[in-house]
Design an enzyme around this catalytic site. Sequence first.
Site, PDB file in Angstrom:
ATOM      1  CG  PHE A  12      -1.937  -1.029   1.058  1.00 17.96           C
ATOM      2  CD1 PHE A  12      -2.998  -1.056   0.159  1.00 17.96           C
ATOM      3  CD2 PHE A  12      -1.833  -2.135   2.081  1.00 17.96           C
ATOM      4  CE1 PHE A  12      -3.950  -2.133   0.495  1.00 17.96           C
ATOM      5  CE2 PHE A  12      -2.765  -3.200   2.212  1.00 17.96           C
ATOM      6  CZ  PHE A  12      -3.905  -3.362   1.148  1.00 17.96           C
ATOM      7  N   GLY A  18       4.911 -11.846  20.296  1.00 18.67           N
ATOM      8  CA  GLY A  18       5.563 -12.022  19.031  1.00 18.67           C
ATOM      9  C   GLY A  18       7.239 -11.794  19.178  1.00 18.67           C
ATOM     10  CB  ALA A  19      10.114 -13.119  19.664  1.00 18.87           C
ATOM     11  N   GLY A  20       9.497 -11.846  16.110  1.00 19.49           N
ATOM     12  CA  GLY A  20      10.125 -11.626  15.312  1.00 19.49           C
ATOM     13  C   GLY A  20      10.696 -10.321  14.646  1.00 19.49           C
ATOM     14  CE  LYS A  25      10.618  -4.727   7.074  1.00 23.17           C
ATOM     15  NZ  LYS A  25       9.835  -4.446   7.915  1.00 23.17           N
TER      16      LYS A  25
END
Length: 283
Positions: free
Chosen positions: A21, A128-130, A71
Amino acid sequence: MNIKGSTNIVGLIGHPVEHSFSPPMHNAAFKALGMDYAYVAFDVGPEGLKSAIEGADALNIKGFNVTIPHKVDVIEYLNELDEVAELIGAVNTIDFKNLKGYNTDGIGAIKAIEEVTGIKGKNVVVAGAGGASRAISFYIAKYGAQSLTILNRNESKAQNLAGDVVSSDLISDVKSGSISEIDTYLRDADILIDTTPLGMNPHIDDEPIAKSEDMHGDLVVFDAVYNPNETVLLKEAIKAGAKPVYGIKMLLYQGAESFEIWTGRKTPIDVMEKALKQTLNLE
């Protein structure tokens, strides 16, 4: 859009990128300010990353956003990193003026939450741990949270991330645990941040990480998922009388930070937000 010989190009690299987007959001901002810029998405596989960065630099492209799966790997091809991007170990924005990497994901989340409440002195739970959790957790620490608890199904990943945040010396009270016990951690929490993909389109009927009965009315609940706008978790938050923060806001503010890094101009937030909502059929 009036593309000329003088038009400055910025864009997105990732694989895949057709769902993004970002192009309509940024191009609406450039149009509103009368800037000679265009934002384009480039589908770049892992094998093409090095040549994509070198080629963009040679072609005088002004900036890139970077998404999955690049990334971390893109850092190898940059000259320098912003302080927080270095702590996080991941980059989502490149400024080609000096081939410098930044990470605006965390600040995007902070600004979204700060529309509802401040971070300083608060007890924050991150699910979460990403990569998204990592970016947000360091910014939560940087902005003065009282405590940070990182929960994950794989507890060792949560523990490792908690250790990295503590070693930054930005915050001392960091805990980790299992997401299956989230109800016990939410009792004393001021803010819940969900960085997991649960509830993301098309899996809109996923079981949320927490139910309304786990929440209290003073809790602020932020879901990084922005499609759909109102996720299963945010529906539970609303049912509990908690304060919802929508993922579209993080997308908006991380994009605004990138815009300012590339152009030095103040972002027309209202224009970007309207374009995002139109793209997501929210207007």
